[in-house]
Design a protein around this motif. Sequence first.
Motif, short mmCIF file in Angstrom:
data_model
loop_
_atom_site.label_atom_id
_atom_site.label_comp_id
_atom_site.label_asym_id
_atom_site.label_seq_id
_atom_site.Cartn_x
_atom_site.Cartn_y
_atom_site.Cartn_z
N LYS A 250 0.83 -1.22 0.00
CA LYS A 250 0.00 0.00 0.00
C LYS A 250 0.86 1.27 0.00
O LYS A 250 0.45 2.30 -0.52
CB LYS A 250 -0.95 0.00 1.21
CG LYS A 250 -2.02 -1.08 1.12
CD LYS A 250 -3.03 -0.98 2.23
CE LYS A 250 -2.50 -1.36 3.59
NZ LYS A 250 -2.05 -2.77 3.69
N THR A 251 2.05 1.20 0.59
CA THR A 251 2.88 2.41 0.68
C THR A 251 3.22 2.94 -0.72
O THR A 251 3.00 4.12 -1.02
CB THR A 251 4.19 2.12 1.45
OG1 THR A 251 3.86 1.36 2.62
CG2 THR A 251 4.89 3.39 1.87
N ASP B 253 7.58 -3.28 8.51
CA ASP B 253 7.86 -4.17 7.39
C ASP B 253 9.21 -4.84 7.57
O ASP B 253 10.25 -4.24 7.36
CB ASP B 253 7.83 -3.36 6.08
CG ASP B 253 8.06 -4.23 4.86
OD1 ASP B 253 7.37 -5.26 4.74
OD2 ASP B 253 8.94 -3.89 4.04
N ARG C 141 4.58 -11.17 4.55
CA ARG C 141 4.63 -9.93 3.77
C ARG C 141 4.75 -10.24 2.28
O ARG C 141 5.47 -11.14 1.89
CB ARG C 141 5.82 -9.06 4.20
CG ARG C 141 5.95 -8.82 5.68
CD ARG C 141 4.96 -7.89 6.25
NE ARG C 141 5.10 -6.52 5.80
CZ ARG C 141 4.16 -5.59 5.97
NH1 ARG C 141 3.01 -5.90 6.54
NH2 ARG C 141 4.35 -4.36 5.55
N1 LIG Z 1 5.82 -3.64 -6.66
C1 LIG Z 1 6.58 -4.16 -5.74
N2 LIG Z 1 7.55 -5.05 -6.07
C2 LIG Z 1 8.33 -5.61 -5.11
N3 LIG Z 1 8.23 -5.33 -3.78
C3 LIG Z 1 7.29 -4.45 -3.41
C4 LIG Z 1 6.42 -3.82 -4.36
N4 LIG Z 1 5.60 -3.00 -3.68
C5 LIG Z 1 5.93 -3.10 -2.38
N5 LIG Z 1 6.94 -3.96 -2.22
C6 LIG Z 1 7.54 -4.35 -0.92
O1 LIG Z 1 6.53 -5.08 -0.21
C7 LIG Z 1 6.68 -4.91 1.18
C8 LIG Z 1 5.35 -4.56 1.82
O2 LIG Z 1 4.93 -3.29 1.36
P1 LIG Z 1 4.18 -2.25 2.32
O3 LIG Z 1 4.93 -2.08 3.59
O4 LIG Z 1 3.87 -1.07 1.52
O5 LIG Z 1 2.83 -3.07 2.63
P2 LIG Z 1 1.49 -2.55 3.30
O6 LIG Z 1 0.38 -3.07 2.46
O7 LIG Z 1 1.55 -1.08 3.51
O8 LIG Z 1 1.51 -3.32 4.69
P3 LIG Z 1 0.87 -2.88 6.12
O9 LIG Z 1 -0.63 -2.93 5.97
O10 LIG Z 1 1.37 -3.91 7.07
O11 LIG Z 1 1.36 -1.51 6.43
C9 LIG Z 1 7.75 -3.84 1.36
O12 LIG Z 1 8.96 -4.50 1.69
C10 LIG Z 1 7.86 -3.19 0.00
O13 LIG Z 1 9.13 -2.66 -0.27
#
Ligand SMILES: Nc1ncnc2c1ncn2[C@@H]1O[C@H](COP(=O)(O)OP(=O)(O)OP(=O)(O)O)[C@@H](O)[C@H]1O
Length: 573
Positions: free
Chosen positions: A181-182, A496, A524
């Motif tokens: 999501k980030t 993360d 993750r």
């Molecule tokens: N397109 C991508 N390709 C490869 N890795 C990715 C991609 N997008 C995100 N990531 C990696 O995936 C991991 C999880 O991403 P992120 O922290 O944004 O998840 P999130 O959905 O925000 O999780 P949470 O709800 O726990 O906050 C991170 O290590 C990020 O760098």
Amino acid sequence: MRLTVGQVHRHVLALASSRSCFVLGDNLPLRMLSLPRAVRFHQTAWLGTETVQDKSASLTLASLEGQNKVEYGKKEKATRIGGPKPSSRASALKVKPKVSSFNSKPTKSTLPKSAVVKKTLKIDESLFSAKSFEELGLPPLLIDRLNKEGLSTPTEVQSAAIPIISQKHDAVIQSYTGSGKTLAYLLPILSEIGPLKRPTEQDGSDKRSGVEAVIVAPSRELGMQIVREVEKILGPNDKRLVQQLVGGANRSRQEEALKKNKPLIVVGTPGRISEISAGGKLHTHGCRFLVLDEVDQLLSFNYREDMHRILEHVGRKSGTSSRDILGPLARRSERQTILVSATIPFSVIRAARSWGHDPVLVRAMSIVPLDSITVPRPVLSQTDANPNSPSNSVNQAAVDSLPPSLEHYYCISKAQHKVDTLRRCIHALEAQTVIAFMNNTKPLKDVVFKLEARGMKATELHGDLGKLARSTVLKKFKDGEFRVLVTNELSARGLDVPECDLVINLDLPTDSTHYAHRAGRTGRLGRKGTVVTICEETETFVVRKMRKQLAVPIKPCEFTEGKLLVHNEEDVE
Ligand SMILES: Nc1ncnc2c1ncn2[C@@H]1O[C@H](COP(=O)(O)OP(=O)(O)OP(=O)(O)O)[C@@H](O)[C@H]1O
């Protein structure tokens, strides 16, 4: 009306056959059940009636890589509750799930107790979108930077969110923990501002120099993590364009940096952002983007004053202007508001409607206008007799936040034996990167002491530590210097650590939403992950309740002779 299992089955199949539908659970959470989840719930609904397969095999995290090996207790009346769930994409495409192997011999951990082996867990490819970053319309410079960082394909939620944000919609982004999501909100922002942005005709005359995006996160750790993510994309030469404004750090230094570096993006915690803004050192009236990451937590009572200030000031022109005369809608459109969380209760939808201009709900593979979302109603669970009974309805917001790749267990232990159970669990599963959650700080230190005394590298992370200590601990844990991080709710959201292969609840989380966020520290980006709740006999009813609310099998288990024994529970709901 009591539904039979057959009726539930038909009901769920009907849900699954429509592409998506709304189902709303108790505590007024919002649920939009898209196809893969519907199929998943279908699997859960059938849990109690699955045929018995094989009962003898052991489970380790290493073995989960390719296959699940589960050993079932001898005395059980064996209903099969193990085995990997198909990934969401596989479910959606009706791909047959990989069949688990249940006949391998139990394996004992061969690792020395103190060993810390950094291993890379396999990412689930089904989490990625069929589209490329180019197809999503990201500018070439930004795509170059992403490729340099090894990011070549967007995830499903990124694929859904990037075009919507680029079209200047206000958006609520909901997708399960660890699904990316980030970057889903950062990439469209970086397409519009900073050195990697899409070239425009006004580029030469663009005089904008103030802060253009404010990103708010509930904890310093999450704030710092977001800063690092932005820095990574901007690259070493431009990383000063993002500035952290988190609490616990030196405020005057942050104010000086704001003055000196003139950042385009600030990321911080509510208290520090509003403090510096109130002191006149942060000017955000011209801001184009406001992101609230972990929005459901940010809208809680604790943050209300700071959040009120942020919402009132960011992207809102001061003084009387024609916009004020035009009324609230015109004022709203001055900034784009993006709300993000794995758990989106209905209260967030309501808030987004009042702040946003035609806001939409973005989830992986689905986008809906918020106006079409109605007040939630409870949904029938398999054993639900009364559709209006909140106690029988499913907490769908938390259900939506759980990655499908997780395995959940609970294990009964007396309070004084919990640390031993924790050690046995880590050895049995051969877990290398473990996050153990507790509710209070003092007993947390005791656990670290006991683990260390028994030769297991462990460290603590909680709010009593200073900012520097917290970031050092986290860095060392991420680098594999410690095998176990014992922490509290501070680390439950957003953190993360991709290699985390095991989450332990040494104390019960307060509710299913807290369970879901803690659980989301493992698994993750579709990696395999295991969640084990160690509880006392008298607490098992709480686990059962959460299991029901989350609609996931949390299987009873024990750890003996270096292996995991999974028991069948006759009353699986
Ligand atoms: N397109 C991508 N390709 C490869 N890795 C990715 C991609 N997008 C995100 N990531 C990696 O995936 C991991 C999880 O991403 P992120 O922290 O944004 O998840 P999130 O959905 O925000 O999780 P949470 O709800 O726990 O906050 C991170 O290590 C990020 O760098």
